[in-house]
Design an enzyme around this catalytic site. Structure first.
Site, PDB file in Angstrom:
ATOM      1  N   TYR A 174       0.834  -1.206   0.000  1.00 38.83           N
ATOM      2  CA  TYR A 174       0.000   0.000   0.000  1.00 38.83           C
ATOM      3  C   TYR A 174       0.868   1.256   0.000  1.00 38.83           C
ATOM      4  CZ  TYR A 174      -3.797   3.144   1.524  1.00 38.83           C
ATOM      5  OH  TYR A 174      -4.719   4.162   1.626  1.00 38.83           O
ATOM      6  N   LYS A 178       0.861   3.974  -3.043  1.00 43.71           N
ATOM      7  CA  LYS A 178       0.413   5.340  -2.771  1.00 43.71           C
ATOM      8  C   LYS A 178       1.530   6.363  -2.962  1.00 43.71           C
ATOM      9  CE  LYS A 178      -3.964   4.852  -1.764  1.00 43.71           C
ATOM     10  NZ  LYS A 178      -5.002   5.459  -2.636  1.00 43.71           N
TER      11      LYS A 178
END
Length: 266
Positions: A174, A178
């Site tokens: 993640y 991101k």
């Protein structure tokens, strides 16, 4: 002699123009959570809002109906597409153009988590998060790029996360996906600068969504202790920032990663 005071007849006062009136905004992953709040906020300020969803059809229609049925001038249009699927996104583009015409604002919000320490993380868990958060952003931006390049007030707003800046145990996939949005956003900002279209990234901290509310209370307490403002963000606070970046007033802001995290990274 009695003095008579005359006053100039007042002009008919018209209601103020909605700041996003006439703008068409696509928000990916907007059937729930932060995306839902963003879609409603844009609609509340007069925008035509494309409510994208992958599988939550009922929730997406409810969001679109809440926009259309409100007292504002905005309208909501639910459109299904899996952002990881290029063919799906192209079909969404065709449907949007047929129903609403070209878009002015693209909010790349769709994202997922698949948490696991890196030692135990499978390739499937790694790629699944990248497919939605990063590759999905590419697919949607590519499909609507011509719209945004052609209009002199286009807006690309990518929703990242504080985790992309500081990392987190169990979220290597993640965090990497991101943080990839930061470089993508800045590159687009440079390439689009001479068109008047801007590209910016928002990096929210922990926000009061269904996902955060599901975290055990004691862990929520620990998280709040690390935040100088000692609370989580509200969805409305994130959505209000998106609404400003979508407006004409934000035209001199581009290539920025804007933190909204209560000071957690100070």
């Amino acid at each position: 002699m009695n003095a008579t005071i005359t006053t100039k007849p007042t002009e008919l006062e018209l209601p103020p123009r909605q700041p996003l009136s006439g703008r068409t905004c696509l928000v990916t992953g907007s059937s729930r959570g932060i995306g839902r709040g963003i879609a409603r906020e844009l609609g509340r300020h007069g925008a035509t809002v494309i409510v994208n969803y992958r599988s939550s059809e009922g929730e997406a229609h409810a969001v679109a109906d809440s926009i259309t049925d409100s007292d504002a001038d905005g309208t909501g249009h639910p459109v299904q597409a899996d952002v990881t699927d290029r063919a799906d996104v192209e079909a969404m583009s065709d449907a949007v153009h047929d129903e609403c015409g070209p878009i002015d604002v693209l909010v790349n919000n769709a994202g997922i988590t698949s948490d696991c320490t890196f030692a135990n993380m499978s390739a499937e868990e790694w790629y699944r998060v990248f497919d939605v958060s990063l590759h999905g952003t590419f697919n949607c931006t590519k499909a609507f790029y011509d719209d945004l390049e052609a209009v002199d007030h286009g807006r690309i707003i990518n929703i990242s996360s504080v985790i992309g800046k500081q990392g987190n145990v169990g979220q290597a996939n993640y965090a990497a996906a991101k943080s990839g949005l930061f470089g993508f956003t800045r590159s687009l900002a440079l390439e689009l600068a001479d068109t008047g279209t801007t590209a910016n990234c928002i990096a929210p901290g922990f926000t009061r969504t269904e996902m955060v509310k599901a975290i055990p209370d004691e862990i929520q307490d620990d998280l709040r202790e690390d935040i100088p403002l000692e609370r989580f963000a509200t969805v409305e606070e994130i959505a209000s920032l998106v609404r400003y970046l979508a407006s004409e007033q934000s035209g001199y802001i581009t290539g920025e990663v804007i933190d909204i995290n209560g000071g957690i990274d100070l």
